[in-house]
Design an enzyme around this catalytic site. Structure first.
Site, PDB file in Angstrom:
ATOM      1  N   ASP A 203      43.616  34.239  16.572  1.00  0.00           N
ATOM      2  CA  ASP A 203      43.791  33.768  18.266  1.00  0.00           C
ATOM      3  C   ASP A 203      45.048  33.134  17.400  1.00  0.00           C
ATOM      4  O   ASP A 203      45.015  32.007  17.352  1.00  0.00           O
ATOM      5  CB  ASP A 203      42.996  33.290  18.048  1.00  0.00           C
ATOM      6  CG  ASP A 203      42.640  32.640  19.812  1.00  0.00           C
ATOM      7  OD1 ASP A 203      41.488  33.029  20.300  1.00  0.00           O
ATOM      8  OD2 ASP A 203      43.728  32.436  20.467  1.00  0.00           O
TER       9      ASP A 203
ATOM     10  N   ASP B  36      46.874  33.655  22.788  1.00  0.00           N
ATOM     11  CA  ASP B  36      46.103  32.617  24.018  1.00  0.00           C
ATOM     12  C   ASP B  36      46.519  32.010  25.630  1.00  0.00           C
ATOM     13  O   ASP B  36      48.253  32.027  25.406  1.00  0.00           O
ATOM     14  CB  ASP B  36      45.434  31.130  23.628  1.00  0.00           C
ATOM     15  CG  ASP B  36      45.435  29.935  24.468  1.00  0.00           C
ATOM     16  OD1 ASP B  36      45.319  29.309  24.906  1.00  0.00           O
ATOM     17  OD2 ASP B  36      43.857  30.801  24.523  1.00  0.00           O
TER      18      ASP B  36
ATOM     19  N   GLU C 287      45.643  36.887  26.508  1.00  0.00           N
ATOM     20  CA  GLU C 287      44.586  35.722  27.515  1.00  0.00           C
ATOM     21  C   GLU C 287      45.340  36.160  28.939  1.00  0.00           C
ATOM     22  O   GLU C 287      46.951  35.085  28.650  1.00  0.00           O
ATOM     23  CB  GLU C 287      43.914  35.207  27.464  1.00  0.00           C
ATOM     24  CG  GLU C 287      42.927  34.369  28.587  1.00  0.00           C
ATOM     25  CD  GLU C 287      43.103  32.829  27.916  1.00  0.00           C
ATOM     26  OE1 GLU C 287      41.197  32.285  28.416  1.00  0.00           O
ATOM     27  OE2 GLU C 287      43.518  32.188  27.230  1.00  0.00           O
TER      28      GLU C 287
ATOM     29  N   HIS D 183      34.499  32.981  24.564  1.00  0.00           N
ATOM     30  CA  HIS D 183      34.001  31.200  24.692  1.00  0.00           C
ATOM     31  C   HIS D 183      34.182  30.289  25.808  1.00  0.00           C
ATOM     32  O   HIS D 183      34.089  28.503  25.843  1.00  0.00           O
ATOM     33  CB  HIS D 183      34.880  31.107  23.478  1.00  0.00           C
ATOM     34  CG  HIS D 183      35.638  30.869  23.769  1.00  0.00           C
ATOM     35  ND1 HIS D 183      36.945  31.799  23.875  1.00  0.00           N
ATOM     36  CD2 HIS D 183      36.723  29.633  23.917  1.00  0.00           C
ATOM     37  CE1 HIS D 183      37.935  31.865  23.764  1.00  0.00           C
ATOM     38  NE2 HIS D 183      38.334  30.352  24.173  1.00  0.00           N
ATOM     39  N   ASP D 184      34.775  30.615  27.254  1.00  0.00           N
ATOM     40  CA  ASP D 184      35.196  29.687  28.307  1.00  0.00           C
ATOM     41  C   ASP D 184      34.335  30.240  29.477  1.00  0.00           C
ATOM     42  O   ASP D 184      34.463  29.471  29.963  1.00  0.00           O
ATOM     43  CB  ASP D 184      37.108  30.223  28.619  1.00  0.00           C
ATOM     44  CG  ASP D 184      37.829  29.351  27.615  1.00  0.00           C
ATOM     45  OD1 ASP D 184      39.288  30.807  27.818  1.00  0.00           O
ATOM     46  OD2 ASP D 184      37.201  29.028  26.582  1.00  0.00           O
TER      47      ASP D 184
HETATM   48  O1  TEU Z   1      42.059  29.430  27.985  1.00  0.00           O
HETATM   49  C1  TEU Z   1      42.193  29.512  28.530  1.00  0.00           C
HETATM   50  C2  TEU Z   1      41.668  29.001  30.543  1.00  0.00           C
HETATM   51  O2  TEU Z   1      42.434  29.207  31.007  1.00  0.00           O
HETATM   52  C3  TEU Z   1      40.702  28.720  30.675  1.00  0.00           C
HETATM   53  O3  TEU Z   1      40.776  27.185  30.052  1.00  0.00           O
HETATM   54  C4  TEU Z   1      39.790  28.962  31.616  1.00  0.00           C
HETATM   55  O4  TEU Z   1      40.342  29.113  32.712  1.00  0.00           O
HETATM   56  C5  TEU Z   1      38.757  28.078  32.245  1.00  0.00           C
HETATM   57  O5  TEU Z   1      38.159  27.993  30.439  1.00  0.00           O
HETATM   58  C6  TEU Z   1      37.875  28.419  32.859  1.00  0.00           C
HETATM   59  O6  TEU Z   1      37.139  27.560  33.198  1.00  0.00           O
HETATM   60  C7  TEU Z   1      42.642  29.889  26.346  1.00  0.00           C
HETATM   61  C8  TEU Z   1      41.408  29.335  25.633  1.00  0.00           C
HETATM   62  O7  TEU Z   1      40.690  30.635  25.972  1.00  0.00           O
HETATM   63  C9  TEU Z   1      40.375  28.136  25.964  1.00  0.00           C
HETATM   64  O8  TEU Z   1      39.446  28.015  25.125  1.00  0.00           O
HETATM   65  C10 TEU Z   1      41.254  26.408  26.222  1.00  0.00           C
HETATM   66  O9  TEU Z   1      40.535  25.801  25.901  1.00  0.00           O
HETATM   67  C11 TEU Z   1      42.189  26.976  26.989  1.00  0.00           C
HETATM   68  O10 TEU Z   1      43.039  28.822  26.813  1.00  0.00           O
HETATM   69  C12 TEU Z   1      43.712  26.367  26.141  1.00  0.00           C
HETATM   70  O11 TEU Z   1      43.980  26.752  24.735  1.00  0.00           O
END
Ligand code: TEU
Ligand code: CA
Length: 548
Positions: free
Chosen positions: A96, A196, A246, A320-321
């Site tokens: 990642d 990311d 992403e 994980h989000d």
């Molecule tokens: O996530 C990006 C992101 O947009 C998320 O924050 C998502 O929109 C949000 O959680 C939904 O509410 C990436 C990673 O997957 C995330 O874990 C990180 O916190 C974020 O980027 C910052 O690096």
């Protein structure tokens, strides 16, 4: 390594996967211990979220050193062993890459803070009045996206946490540094990369207030994004590797360009529009039931347009989000098994590369934390306070977190019914739901009809049938919101996929005729007699194949 179009990818969140040394925190040796389990799923690649040196304010998405391993998770030797042992089992590792921002602990930012002009230009610093940030842009974790540094009399941009400073990709030195990171891990034998929020790296030439929103329209899919991606891929020679971007708040047209092989950018994209159909007025922190009509329209648009323009989707429900899908769009109780299998069927036979997030294959549910003290996620803790400020009471705010918090997917992997679910010998860093007593790998291994074994069948089908890998797609039952149906077509094969998204019986508006089709998979005992189907049971999935 397998072609990503025939592959399924397994996502691991190391901190919550398996703890090998009893400190309650998952680690890399824990992943190594479970490689045979991962292999048994039939997946081809493992995407691991970051385990690089980091203060872990955002669980590793705040990187302090891209080329060093966080001792909490293990050593470089552990990582080399993980890569080698995965390869022995025919699986590739995808790392990642968090290239939109670094931790403010990163030496580059520390040098910038000391006033070193060269490194200040690695970030986005703006002069300005200490009372008034340069723009009204909001951080995605709440609050202003700008932080003032008194010693420098300047503001710096952070689209996420204040300890995650955005990098200045306009600076060729920054781009060279990040290419070096890719080259470093490529040499270590990594087989792919997840990038990311990579569509946020190109900021506008002029920074202005957003009178319509929180600023994202100015930096999402920004002015030089395709140029930067082409350069990154060409200069590091990763065009043949499996890569996924992403894409936050992105557009279909941009994702076609990001993933069309002729563009030589990425293999595929994650977009999140289908995971916002239960956001009231587009607000993540306002609950509503999923809008199935919108959900189906989004899938049809992104599937058919990507097919027409030779783009490629990553297809997924969980990561994980995001909250756990069986809790979000399925049923945790009476139809837990049927709904989990139905939701998997919906996406695993689509045109694209499926992703399974650890525990999704078990039907793991939202964690059901009852008190704010049980939450760990910076975004959730911030928004709990924001919701209280905006007038919700604690109970209401906790109900929203119970449905929306990212921590719902970060509870430890449930390996068995033991005290700590076989995740660790000691108390984990975050709580484990009680339902781990029956929702766990050990129990589902014993049950041939388990959600786990159903996922294994779906993964196997994609390998077996070219129509799933490369077939065209056509949506059916478009007018019936509760039925998610589509056909995959490839010379010689026709696949029919019909799913009931709801917990009630559904009478099909058009009788389904399937003479000459064979039954491939479904989540109810195969009772289909004759060659027509009129009624779908609650959360029923039926998949049929015709060789033409
Ligand atoms: O996530 C990006 C992101 O947009 C998320 O924050 C998502 O929109 C949000 O959680 C939904 O509410 C990436 C990673 O997957 C995330 O874990 C990180 O916190 C974020 O980027 C910052 O690096
Ligand atoms: Ca550990």
């Amino acid at each position: 390594m397998a072609d990503f179009r025939a592959s399924t990818i397994y996502q691991i969140y190391p901190k919550s996967f398996c703890d090998s040394n009893g400190d309650g925190i998952g680690d890399i040796r824990g992943i190594i211990e479970k490689l045979d389990y991962i292999k048994s799923l039939g997946v081809d690649y493992i995407w691991s979220t970051p385990f690089f040196v980091s203060p872990l304010n955002d669980n590793g998405y705040d990187v302090e050193d891209y080329k060093k391993i966080n001792p909490l998770f293990g050593t470089m030797k552990d990582v080399e062993e993980l890569i080698a042992k995965a390869e022995e089992r025919g699986m590739g590792l995808m790392f990642d890459m968090v290239f939109n921002h670094t931790s403010t602990r990163h030496e580059w930012f520390q040098k910038a803070l000391s006033g070193d002009k060269e490194y200040m230009d690695y970030y986005i610093f703006k002069d300005g009045d200490p009372e008034k940030p340069p723009t009204n842009w909001q951080s995605k974790f709440g609050g202003s996206a700008w932080e003032y540094v008194t010693s420098l009399k300047k503001w710096y941009l952070h689209l996420f946490d204040v300890t995650q400073a955005d990098l200045n990709w306009e600076n060729p030195k920054v781009r060279e540094e990040l290419k070096d990171v890719i080259r470093f891990w490529k040499k270590k034998g990594v087989k792919g990369f997840r990038f990311d929020v990579v569509n946020l790296i190109s900021k506008p030439d002029v920074f202005e207030d957003d009178t319509l929103g929180d600023g994202r329209r100015f930096y999402s899919d920004g002015p030089h994004i395709h140029e930067f991606l082409k350069e990154l891929v060409a200069d590091t020679g990763i065009d043949e590797m499996v890569t996924v971007g992403e894409m936050s708040s992105t557009t279909l047209d941009n994702c076609i360009r990001y993933s069309n092989p002729d563009e030589k950018e990425l293999s595929m994209c994650f977009n999140f529009h289908h995971l916002k159909v239960d956001y009231k007025d587009g607000n993540k922190w306002e609950l509503m039931n999923p809008d199935y009509r919108k959900l189906k329209e989004l899938f049809e648009t992104w599937q058919t347009k990507m097919e027409q323009k030779n783009g490629w989707n990553a297809v997924f429900w969980c990561n994980h989000d995001q909250p756990r899908i069986v809790s979000r769009m399925g049923d945790e109780k009476k139809y837990w098994k049927e709904s989990a299998k139905m939701l998997a069927t919906c996406i695993h036979l689509l045109r694209g590369t499926p992703y399974i997030f650890q525990g999704e294959e078990l039907g793991m549910t939202n964690a059901g934390y009852g008190d704010i003290s049980e939450y760990r996620d910076v975004e959730s803790i911030n928004y709990y306070q924001i919701m209280l400020k905006e007038g919700k009471n604690e109970e209401e705010a906790l109900e929203v977190l119970g449905n929306r918090s990212r921590d719902n997917s970060r509870s430890p992997m449930q390996w068995n019914s033991g005290k700590y679910a076989g995740f660790s010998e000691s108390e984990p860093w975050i709580g484990i739901p009680d339902n781990h007593k029956y929702i766990n790998v050990a129990a589902e291994e014993q049950d041939s009809d388990s959600i786990l074994n159903y996922y294994r069948k779906l993964v196997r089908l994609r390998k077996q049938y070219a129509v799933i890998q490369n077939g065209t797609i056509e949506f059916i039952y478009r007018e019936q919101p509760e039925v998610f149906g589509y056909k995959r077509l490839l010379k010689g094969q026709e696949l029919l996929v019909v799913n009931n998204l709801t917990g009630s019986e559904v009478v099909l508006q058009e009788i389904l005729h399937f003479e000459g089709y064979e039954y491939l998979i479904g989540n109810y005992p195969q009772e289909i007699s004759g060659d027509t189907l009129k009624v779908l049971k609650p959360y029923e999935s039926v998949v049929l194949l015709k060789r033409i």
